[in-house]
Motif scaffolding. Structure first.
Motif, PDB file in Angstrom:
ATOM      1  N   ILE A  39       0.853  -1.194   0.000  1.00 45.29           N
ATOM      2  CA  ILE A  39       0.000   0.000   0.000  1.00 45.29           C
ATOM      3  C   ILE A  39       0.884   1.236   0.000  1.00 45.29           C
ATOM      4  O   ILE A  39       1.787   1.372   0.836  1.00 45.29           O
ATOM      5  N   THR A  40       0.613   2.143  -0.930  1.00 41.67           N
ATOM      6  CA  THR A  40       1.319   3.424  -0.993  1.00 41.67           C
ATOM      7  C   THR A  40       0.297   4.542  -0.863  1.00 41.67           C
ATOM      8  O   THR A  40      -0.729   4.537  -1.551  1.00 41.67           O
ATOM      9  N   VAL A  41       0.562   5.495   0.033  1.00 44.59           N
ATOM     10  CA  VAL A  41      -0.352   6.610   0.274  1.00 44.59           C
ATOM     11  C   VAL A  41       0.335   7.913  -0.107  1.00 44.59           C
ATOM     12  O   VAL A  41       1.467   8.179   0.318  1.00 44.59           O
ATOM     13  N   TYR A  42      -0.354   8.713  -0.911  1.00 41.86           N
ATOM     14  CA  TYR A  42       0.141  10.032  -1.296  1.00 41.86           C
ATOM     15  C   TYR A  42      -0.724  11.099  -0.635  1.00 41.86           C
ATOM     16  O   TYR A  42      -1.953  11.065  -0.737  1.00 41.86           O
ATOM     17  N   GLU A  43      -0.082  12.052   0.022  1.00 35.27           N
ATOM     18  CA  GLU A  43      -0.794  13.139   0.694  1.00 35.27           C
ATOM     19  C   GLU A  43      -0.157  14.465   0.295  1.00 35.27           C
ATOM     20  O   GLU A  43       1.038  14.672   0.485  1.00 35.27           O
ATOM     21  N   ARG A  44      -0.967  15.364  -0.248  1.00 32.78           N
ATOM     22  CA  ARG A  44      -0.435  16.632  -0.745  1.00 32.78           C
ATOM     23  C   ARG A  44      -0.001  17.561   0.383  1.00 32.78           C
ATOM     24  O   ARG A  44       0.874  18.408   0.196  1.00 32.78           O
ATOM     25  N   ASP A  45      -0.608  17.444   1.565  1.00 27.74           N
ATOM     26  CA  ASP A  45      -0.221  18.278   2.701  1.00 27.74           C
ATOM     27  C   ASP A  45       0.921  17.631   3.480  1.00 27.74           C
ATOM     28  O   ASP A  45       1.301  16.491   3.223  1.00 27.74           O
ATOM     29  N   GLY A  46       1.408  18.350   4.453  1.00 30.65           N
ATOM     30  CA  GLY A  46       2.540  17.862   5.230  1.00 30.65           C
ATOM     31  C   GLY A  46       2.146  17.119   6.483  1.00 30.65           C
ATOM     32  O   GLY A  46       2.995  16.871   7.347  1.00 30.65           O
ATOM     33  N   HIS A  47       0.866  16.760   6.615  1.00 31.99           N
ATOM     34  CA  HIS A  47       0.407  16.073   7.812  1.00 31.99           C
ATOM     35  C   HIS A  47      -0.614  15.004   7.451  1.00 31.99           C
ATOM     36  O   HIS A  47      -1.255  15.062   6.401  1.00 31.99           O
ATOM     37  N   ILE A  48      -0.765  14.044   8.343  1.00 26.92           N
ATOM     38  CA  ILE A  48      -1.788  13.007   8.239  1.00 26.92           C
ATOM     39  C   ILE A  48      -3.027  13.483   8.982  1.00 26.92           C
ATOM     40  O   ILE A  48      -2.928  14.121  10.026  1.00 26.92           O
ATOM     41  N   GLY A  49      -4.205  13.162   8.451  1.00 28.68           N
ATOM     42  CA  GLY A  49      -5.433  13.488   9.164  1.00 28.68           C
ATOM     43  C   GLY A  49      -6.414  14.329   8.390  1.00 28.68           C
ATOM     44  O   GLY A  49      -7.559  14.476   8.810  1.00 28.68           O
ATOM     45  N   GLY A  50      -5.988  14.916   7.258  1.00 28.39           N
ATOM     46  CA  GLY A  50      -6.915  15.713   6.463  1.00 28.39           C
ATOM     47  C   GLY A  50      -7.458  16.887   7.249  1.00 28.39           C
ATOM     48  O   GLY A  50      -6.701  17.729   7.744  1.00 28.39           O
ATOM     49  N   ARG A  51      -8.784  16.924   7.395  1.00 23.18           N
ATOM     50  CA  ARG A  51      -9.423  18.035   8.103  1.00 23.18           C
ATOM     51  C   ARG A  51      -9.392  17.864   9.619  1.00 23.18           C
ATOM     52  O   ARG A  51      -9.929  18.699  10.351  1.00 23.18           O
ATOM     53  N   SER A  52      -8.763  16.804  10.085  1.00 25.56           N
ATOM     54  CA  SER A  52      -8.504  16.650  11.515  1.00 25.56           C
ATOM     55  C   SER A  52      -7.072  17.117  11.762  1.00 25.56           C
ATOM     56  O   SER A  52      -6.118  16.364  11.588  1.00 25.56           O
ATOM     57  N   THR A  53      -6.941  18.381  12.142  1.00 26.25           N
ATOM     58  CA  THR A  53      -5.635  19.028  12.200  1.00 26.25           C
ATOM     59  C   THR A  53      -5.524  19.871  13.460  1.00 26.25           C
ATOM     60  O   THR A  53      -6.482  20.534  13.850  1.00 26.25           O
ATOM     61  N   THR A  54      -4.357  19.853  14.071  1.00 26.61           N
ATOM     62  CA  THR A  54      -4.122  20.686  15.246  1.00 26.61           C
ATOM     63  C   THR A  54      -3.048  21.722  14.952  1.00 26.61           C
ATOM     64  O   THR A  54      -2.245  21.578  14.029  1.00 26.61           O
ATOM     65  N   VAL A  55      -3.049  22.766  15.770  1.00 24.88           N
ATOM     66  CA  VAL A  55      -1.980  23.755  15.755  1.00 24.88           C
ATOM     67  C   VAL A  55      -1.571  23.995  17.202  1.00 24.88           C
ATOM     68  O   VAL A  55      -2.401  23.907  18.115  1.00 24.88           O
ATOM     69  N   GLY A  56      -0.295  24.270  17.423  1.00 26.34           N
ATOM     70  CA  GLY A  56       0.190  24.516  18.771  1.00 26.34           C
ATOM     71  C   GLY A  56      -0.108  25.941  19.215  1.00 26.34           C
ATOM     72  O   GLY A  56       0.258  26.904  18.538  1.00 26.34           O
ATOM     73  N   VAL A  57      -0.790  26.084  20.344  1.00 26.54           N
ATOM     74  CA  VAL A  57      -1.064  27.412  20.887  1.00 26.54           C
ATOM     75  C   VAL A  57       0.260  28.067  21.266  1.00 26.54           C
ATOM     76  O   VAL A  57       1.123  27.435  21.876  1.00 26.54           O
TER      77      VAL A  57
END
Length: 513
Positions: A70-88
């Motif tokens: 299985i090979t997965v390609y993701e255009r963004d730099g993170h896994i999770g799509g619209r499930s994303t966090t940012v550090g406060v």
């Protein structure tokens, strides 16, 4: 079930806490008996759908003794799509969710995965032991306020104002969601057509009508629909009841057992890909997809943002497109037998910020001694109607404001305890809006003394959920699969995961036939 859960749409705004959970990744052992030549599958997208597809492909192929790469390609730099966090404050040890914030007890795939991967979860945290925790504001007044803990007086006021509508809504939600849950079970699972299974389960009665019509058809009063159910559809989908279909309106009310993964829900999908033993390429865009004479697929990729020619080319037996095709910019050669329709998506602005200031009572037409609820949801005031118009935010000007938690500013030289807020809106928040809600209306501009840190994100978050009775095909061509058709049916992390699971099962079944 307590009546208060009917209107606890604050659950839709739950946010993960600041401690990163330690995870013990489980790996599904690869069985290599059976097929001597491994199947090679590409998954385009590492969000809920793509990660779930990879995970269940490994699981089902292992059960059948099929060797698989299985090979997965993701255009963004993170896994999770619209499930994303940012550090406060830029601190990754203090994360806040920017997108998909919670899942609930009927979300079987996500709940099971959290347990399997030993991920720590948290429920909803009320920051106050007394006073208002949830309010629904129509731009003029609070039409409903819920106190900490949900008092008997809150329940009495609910029935006094809305009669039996709250109980009727709960019963309708349970009946509707109960039909949907049969999609996980035989004889319906796996389904080859989303349109057919929706019809077979009687769910097209809900998808054919607007939320407003569906509630009225089932004897639920307009006042409760507008004040409470619409507040939930606005915070979840930025859409009013006369726009989105009835099934999505019911999903918004299924909030029992709301929870989030400590440190971010993306960890579910990261663990899924690890368990799937997938080769994951982040920041990699699929630029071209060519179907070969032997019905295999050639995929050309390049680094995200690169203007150069494709950097890599590989051959796969089958391909899963695990995201809305209209945003992929993939060049097909030749075009698939079926191309999904382009559908409009909501552009949602998410703003998270920290401030030493509490929300201003004056901004919400409250007397100065009153507290603003911890979470402010919105609906439309009497007499304001937008029909099915997507420009429906109305007088409130925003969809929700949530006080998430206290946050200590750990940056050098500061060390102050502040409030962490999150706002959903249809447009960028300007200084006038921020000054007003923080009680600084006399200030022309906001400085770092008032808002010490902020982060803004714009999402193509979910489709406009217009009523419909047919949905996109799962298979665009032989060996070419598509997950995003389910988003016009129900758009959640769980349903994307379910579609990935369903497609994985169909693929493995096909390899054995």
């Amino acid at each position: 079930m307590k009546t208060q859960t009917i209107i606890a749409t604050v659950l839709c705004l739950a946010h993960s806490q600041s401690v990163l959970a330690a995870t013990d990744q489980l790996v599904l052992e690869d069985a290599t008996v059976g097929f001597k030549t491994p199947k090679h599958v590409a998954v385009v997208g590492a969000g809920s759908a793509g990660s779930s597809t990879a995970y269940f492909l490994r699981k089902y192929s292992q059960e059948r003794g099929i060797s698989l790469n299985i090979t997965v390609y993701e255009r963004d730099g993170h896994i999770g799509g619209r499930s994303t966090t940012v550090g406060v404050y830029g601190d990754e040890q203090n994360p806040v969710e920017l997108g998909a914030s919670i899942f609930v007890e009927v979300n079987h795939n996500l709940v099971d995965a959290a347990k399997e991967f030993n991920l720590s979860t948290s429920g909803i945290r009320e920051l106050r032991s007394k006073g208002p925790v949830l309010g629904v504001w129509n731009g003029r007044d609070f039409v409903y306020i819920q106190s900490a803990g949900g008092s008997w007086w809150d329940t009495a006021k609910l029935f006094w104002k809305y009669g039996l509508a709250p109980l009727k809504t709960v019963n309708l939600m349970k009946a509707t969601v109960g039909k949907f849950l049969k999609m996980y079970e035989e004889p319906y699972f796996p389904w080859k057509s989303l349109s057919q299974v929706a019809y077979d389960l009687g769910l097209t009665a809900a998808t054919a009508s607007t939320g407003e019509q569906f509630l009225e058809q089932n004897g639920i009063g307009k006042l409760f629909a507008q004040d409470i159910v619409q507040a939930s559809t606005r915070v979840n989908y930025a859409q009013n009841l006369p726009l989105l279909h009835g099934l999505e309106a019911m999903v918004c009310m299924a909030t029992d057992g709301a929870q989030a993964i400590d440190g971010g829900n993306w960890q579910i999908f990261s663990n899924m890909l690890s368990a799937a033993q997938a080769t994951v390429h982040l920041n990699r865009t699929v630029s071209r997809l060519a179907k070969l004479n032997n019905n295999k697929y050639s995929i050309s990729t390049k680094k995200q943002g690169s203007k150069t020619e494709a950097l890599d080319q590989q051959i796969f037996d089958e391909v899963v497109l695990a995201g809305p095709l209209q945003y992929s910019d993939i060049d097909f050669d030749p075009k698939p037998r079926h191309l999904p329709d382009s559908i409009p998506y909501v552009q949602l602005h998410v703003t998270v910020f920290t401030s030493k200031h509490a929300l201003s009572p004056r901004a919400f037409n409250l007397s100065s001694e009153k507290l603003v609820p911890q979470v402010v949801l919105t609906t439309l005031p009497p007499g304001e109607h937008h029909g099915s118009s997507p420009e429906g935010v109305g007088l409130p000007g925003f969809f929700s404001i949530s006080l998430l938690r206290p946050s200590m500013d750990t940056r050098e030289g500061r060390g102050e305890l502040e409030y962490l807020y999150k706002v959903f809106s249809p447009a960028p928040l300007n200084d006038t809006f921020l000054a007003n809600i923080l009680g600084l209306a006399e200030k022309a501009t906001i400085d770092k003394e008032d808002i010490s840190w902020q982060y803004r994100k714009v999402w193509n978050s979910y489709p406009y959920e217009y009523p419909r009775v047919t949905f996109e095909e799962l298979q665009l061509d032989e060996g070419l699969w598509y997950t995003a058709g389910i988003e016009s049916f129900i758009s959640t992390m769980e349903t994307s995961s379910l579609m990935g699971k369903n497609i994985a099962r169909l693929m493995v079944d096909g390899w054995e036939s």
